[in-house]
Motif scaffolding. Sequence first.
Motif, PDB file in Angstrom:
ATOM      1  N   LYS A  46      30.009  60.056  26.825  1.00  0.00           N
ATOM      2  CA  LYS A  46      29.024  60.884  27.524  1.00  0.00           C
ATOM      3  C   LYS A  46      29.589  62.267  27.827  1.00  0.00           C
ATOM      4  CE  LYS A  46      26.398  57.198  29.794  1.00  0.00           C
ATOM      5  NZ  LYS A  46      26.030  56.601  31.112  1.00  0.00           N
ATOM      6  N   THR A  47      30.844  62.284  28.291  1.00  0.00           N
ATOM      7  CA  THR A  47      31.467  63.573  28.609  1.00  0.00           C
ATOM      8  C   THR A  47      31.602  64.438  27.362  1.00  0.00           C
ATOM      9  OG1 THR A  47      32.710  62.485  30.373  1.00  0.00           O
ATOM     10  CG2 THR A  47      33.477  64.660  29.661  1.00  0.00           C
ATOM     11  N   ARG A  48      32.018  63.818  26.256  1.00  0.00           N
ATOM     12  CA  ARG A  48      32.171  64.553  25.006  1.00  0.00           C
ATOM     13  C   ARG A  48      30.821  65.073  24.523  1.00  0.00           C
ATOM     14  NH1 ARG A  48      33.765  60.676  22.073  1.00  0.00           N
ATOM     15  NH2 ARG A  48      35.828  60.603  23.036  1.00  0.00           N
ATOM     16  N   ALA A  49      29.786  64.218  24.636  1.00  0.00           N
ATOM     17  CA  ALA A  49      28.452  64.649  24.213  1.00  0.00           C
ATOM     18  C   ALA A  49      27.934  65.792  25.085  1.00  0.00           C
ATOM     19  CB  ALA A  49      27.488  63.465  24.276  1.00  0.00           C
ATOM     20  N   MET A  50      28.224  65.731  26.387  1.00  0.00           N
ATOM     21  CA  MET A  50      27.765  66.794  27.282  1.00  0.00           C
ATOM     22  C   MET A  50      28.467  68.114  26.976  1.00  0.00           C
ATOM     23  SD  MET A  50      25.523  67.308  29.545  1.00  0.00           S
ATOM     24  CE  MET A  50      25.134  65.652  30.072  1.00  0.00           C
ATOM     25  N   PHE A  51      29.750  68.045  26.691  1.00  0.00           N
ATOM     26  CA  PHE A  51      30.472  69.260  26.325  1.00  0.00           C
ATOM     27  C   PHE A  51      29.949  69.831  25.006  1.00  0.00           C
ATOM     28  CE2 PHE A  51      33.921  68.026  29.313  1.00  0.00           C
ATOM     29  CZ  PHE A  51      34.019  69.244  29.979  1.00  0.00           C
ATOM     30  N   ASP A  52      29.666  68.950  24.050  1.00  0.00           N
ATOM     31  CA  ASP A  52      29.078  69.427  22.794  1.00  0.00           C
ATOM     32  C   ASP A  52      27.728  70.092  23.051  1.00  0.00           C
ATOM     33  OD1 ASP A  52      31.259  68.436  21.478  1.00  0.00           O
ATOM     34  OD2 ASP A  52      30.291  66.550  20.905  1.00  0.00           O
ATOM     35  N   TYR A  53      26.955  69.471  23.937  1.00  0.00           N
ATOM     36  CA  TYR A  53      25.663  70.035  24.344  1.00  0.00           C
ATOM     37  C   TYR A  53      25.839  71.441  24.901  1.00  0.00           C
ATOM     38  CZ  TYR A  53      21.037  67.904  24.648  1.00  0.00           C
ATOM     39  OH  TYR A  53      19.761  67.499  24.429  1.00  0.00           O
ATOM     40  N   TYR A  54      26.791  71.551  25.810  1.00  0.00           N
ATOM     41  CA  TYR A  54      27.036  72.848  26.455  1.00  0.00           C
ATOM     42  C   TYR A  54      27.500  73.885  25.441  1.00  0.00           C
ATOM     43  CZ  TYR A  54      28.916  76.307  29.692  1.00  0.00           C
ATOM     44  OH  TYR A  54      29.181  77.468  30.366  1.00  0.00           O
ATOM     45  N   ASN A  55      28.350  73.488  24.511  1.00  0.00           N
ATOM     46  CA  ASN A  55      28.808  74.426  23.479  1.00  0.00           C
ATOM     47  C   ASN A  55      27.639  74.897  22.611  1.00  0.00           C
ATOM     48  OD1 ASN A  55      31.477  74.268  24.301  1.00  0.00           O
ATOM     49  ND2 ASN A  55      31.927  72.504  22.987  1.00  0.00           N
ATOM     50  N   GLN A  56      26.729  73.969  22.299  1.00  0.00           N
ATOM     51  CA  GLN A  56      25.550  74.367  21.535  1.00  0.00           C
ATOM     52  C   GLN A  56      24.691  75.356  22.315  1.00  0.00           C
ATOM     53  OE1 GLN A  56      23.454  70.847  20.423  1.00  0.00           O
ATOM     54  NE2 GLN A  56      25.075  70.061  19.088  1.00  0.00           N
ATOM     55  N   ILE A  57      24.560  75.100  23.621  1.00  0.00           N
ATOM     56  CA  ILE A  57      23.790  76.027  24.466  1.00  0.00           C
ATOM     57  C   ILE A  57      24.430  77.402  24.463  1.00  0.00           C
ATOM     58  CG2 ILE A  57      23.076  76.495  26.847  1.00  0.00           C
ATOM     59  CD1 ILE A  57      22.815  73.487  27.228  1.00  0.00           C
ATOM     60  N   GLN A  58      25.757  77.443  24.624  1.00  0.00           N
ATOM     61  CA  GLN A  58      26.455  78.720  24.632  1.00  0.00           C
ATOM     62  C   GLN A  58      26.298  79.451  23.307  1.00  0.00           C
ATOM     63  OE1 GLN A  58      26.909  78.852  28.183  1.00  0.00           O
ATOM     64  NE2 GLN A  58      28.394  80.246  27.316  1.00  0.00           N
ATOM     65  N   ASP A  59      26.385  78.697  22.199  1.00  0.00           N
ATOM     66  CA  ASP A  59      26.194  79.316  20.887  1.00  0.00           C
ATOM     67  C   ASP A  59      24.779  79.883  20.757  1.00  0.00           C
ATOM     68  OD1 ASP A  59      28.755  78.591  20.246  1.00  0.00           O
ATOM     69  OD2 ASP A  59      28.172  76.769  19.178  1.00  0.00           O
ATOM     70  N   SER A  60      23.804  79.123  21.277  1.00  0.00           N
ATOM     71  CA  SER A  60      22.423  79.615  21.221  1.00  0.00           C
ATOM     72  C   SER A  60      22.251  80.872  22.066  1.00  0.00           C
ATOM     73  CB  SER A  60      21.470  78.526  21.701  1.00  0.00           C
ATOM     74  OG  SER A  60      21.572  77.377  20.905  1.00  0.00           O
ATOM     75  N   TYR A  61      22.894  80.878  23.243  1.00  0.00           N
ATOM     76  CA  TYR A  61      22.840  82.068  24.093  1.00  0.00           C
ATOM     77  C   TYR A  61      23.462  83.278  23.384  1.00  0.00           C
ATOM     78  CZ  TYR A  61      21.444  79.276  28.130  1.00  0.00           C
ATOM     79  OH  TYR A  61      20.765  78.478  29.018  1.00  0.00           O
TER      80      TYR A  61
END
Length: 505
Positions: free
Chosen positions: A94-109
Motif C-alpha cells: 500500500k505504501t509503495r502504491a501510494m508513493f507511486d500514486y504521488y509520483n504520478q501526480i507530481q509528474d502530471s503537475y
Amino acid sequence: MNDNVTNSSKRRRRRKDGHDSNGEDNSNNNRNNNGGGGGVVESSDKQEGTKTKGLKESLISLLLLDGQEKCDSEEWSKNQQEEKLLFEDNHKKKTRAMFDYYNQIQDSYDYLDQKDGLRRRKSRAVAAAAVASAVVGVDSDQKGGGGGAAAGGQQRRLWVKSRSQAWWDECNSCEFPEEEFRKAFRMGKETFDMICNELSSVVAKENTTLRDAVPVRQRVAVCIWRLATGEPLRLVSKRFGLGISTCHKLVLEVCSAIRTVLMPKYLQWPDEESVKRIKEDFESISGIPNVVGSMYTTHIPIIAPKISVAAYFNKRHTERNQKTSYSITVQGVVNPNGVFTDVCIGWPGSMPDDVVLEKSALYQRAHGGLLKDVWIVGSRGYPLMDWVLVPYTQQHLTWTQHAFNEKIGEIQRVAKEAFARLKGSWTCLQKRTEVKLQDLPVVLGACCVLHNICQMRGEPEVTCDLMDDEMVPEIGLRSVGAMKARDAIAHNLLHHNHAGTSFLS
C-alpha cells in the motif's frame, strides 16, 4: 449267643460308619472354609487392578491433553506469525502504491505547469504584438497630423472595460464603520493595515502606459474577501470592479506572498522558552505533563480532479452526505491558545489520519529526535507512539482509563475548536473552490496564517460544525514504552485527584 455276636458286630460296624461320615463332614467343612478365604483375596486383587488401570488412563489423558494444547499453541503462533507477515507485506505494498500514486501526480503537475508556461509565453507574445501595433499606430497618428493631440500630451491606451468600484471605495474610506469592516473581512482595520504594510514590498506593482496598477490595499482586500466569504470569482469581480481573471490572479499572488512573508513570522514551531510555557498551560488544563501541542486533521472539499480521482475520493463523506465527495487533508498542531504551530496540507482525502501523519514534516522531525520527551496529543485516529499520546480505544475501560480519556479529550478539544474557528472565519474552506489542485496548498496555508494573526490580535471568532470522521488505525500501538508511559500518566491522574468523574454520571 450267636445273636449277641451278631449284634455286637453290627454295633461296631455302625460306629465305624459314623466315624467315617464325621471325618467326611470335617473334611468337607475344612474344604469349604479354605475355599471362602480364597474368594476374598481374589476380590481385593481385582479392585487394586481396577484402580491402577484408572490411574494409567488418567495419566494418558493428561499427557494427550498437554500434547494437544502444545500443538494448538504452536499452530496459533504459526498463524499469528503468518498473519503478521501478510499484514506487513500488504502495508508495504500500500505504501509503495501510494508513493507511486504521488509520483504520478507530481509528474502530471509538472506537465500541466509546462503547458501553462507555454500558454503564458504565447499570450505574452500576443500582448507584445498588440502593444507594438498600438505604438506604431500612435507614431503614425503623430506624423499624419495628430499634432494637436501630441501637443495636449495625450497618449492612446488599450481599451479597458469600465467597472464600478463604488463598494470598495466605500469600504476603503475612513468613515466606513469598524464593525462593518470587521464583519466583511474577519478583522479590524488595524490588522488589515498591518497585513498590507507587511506585504506591500512583495505585491505592489507599478503603473504602465497602458493601465494603472491595482493598489496594494485593493489587492489584499480582494484576496481576504475571497477567502473569508468563498464567493465565486464573478461576484468578487463585480464587487471590486476588476476582471474575473484579474481577481483570480490577485488571490494567488497575495496568498503566495502571505506564505512567503508572513508564515515564517506567524506560523512556526515554538522555541524552548515558548515550549516551556505551552507545557505549563496544557498541564493546567488537563493535568497531563510535557504536552507541547494538540493535533487534528480535517478535510477540505474540492472539485473532482482530472487525474487520480480515486485518491481524492472521500468515502466517509460520500456515505454520510449521499453525494460524491472529493477532498484534501489539512493536519495541524495548535498551542493552548488555538494558534497553529505546524501544518501539513494537500494529501489526498482517501488517506487515513495515521498515514497523513507519517508523510508529514512533523513525523520526520520527530524521528530526527527533535520531539524527545514531549507529547503531542491526538485523537483515536492516530497511533500511540513515543511522542503521540492518544486515548484508550478498547471497548471495556477501567475507571482510570475513562478518567484519562476525559482529560486528554480536553486537550484534543483545543485543536478541534481551532479548526472550527479556521473554517468558520475563512468560509472558502467549507466550499468546493475554483482554485486548481496544485495551487490549493498555498491558499490553505494562507488561511492558516491569517487565522494565527487574528488569534494573536484578539479578533472576533466565528465557528462552524466540523464533520470529520475518526477511524482507528490498523496498528494502533507503535511503542510498548509509550503504552507504559500512558498507563503511568493515567494512574497519576487518578492518584493525584486530577481526573474527573463525569463519566460516572
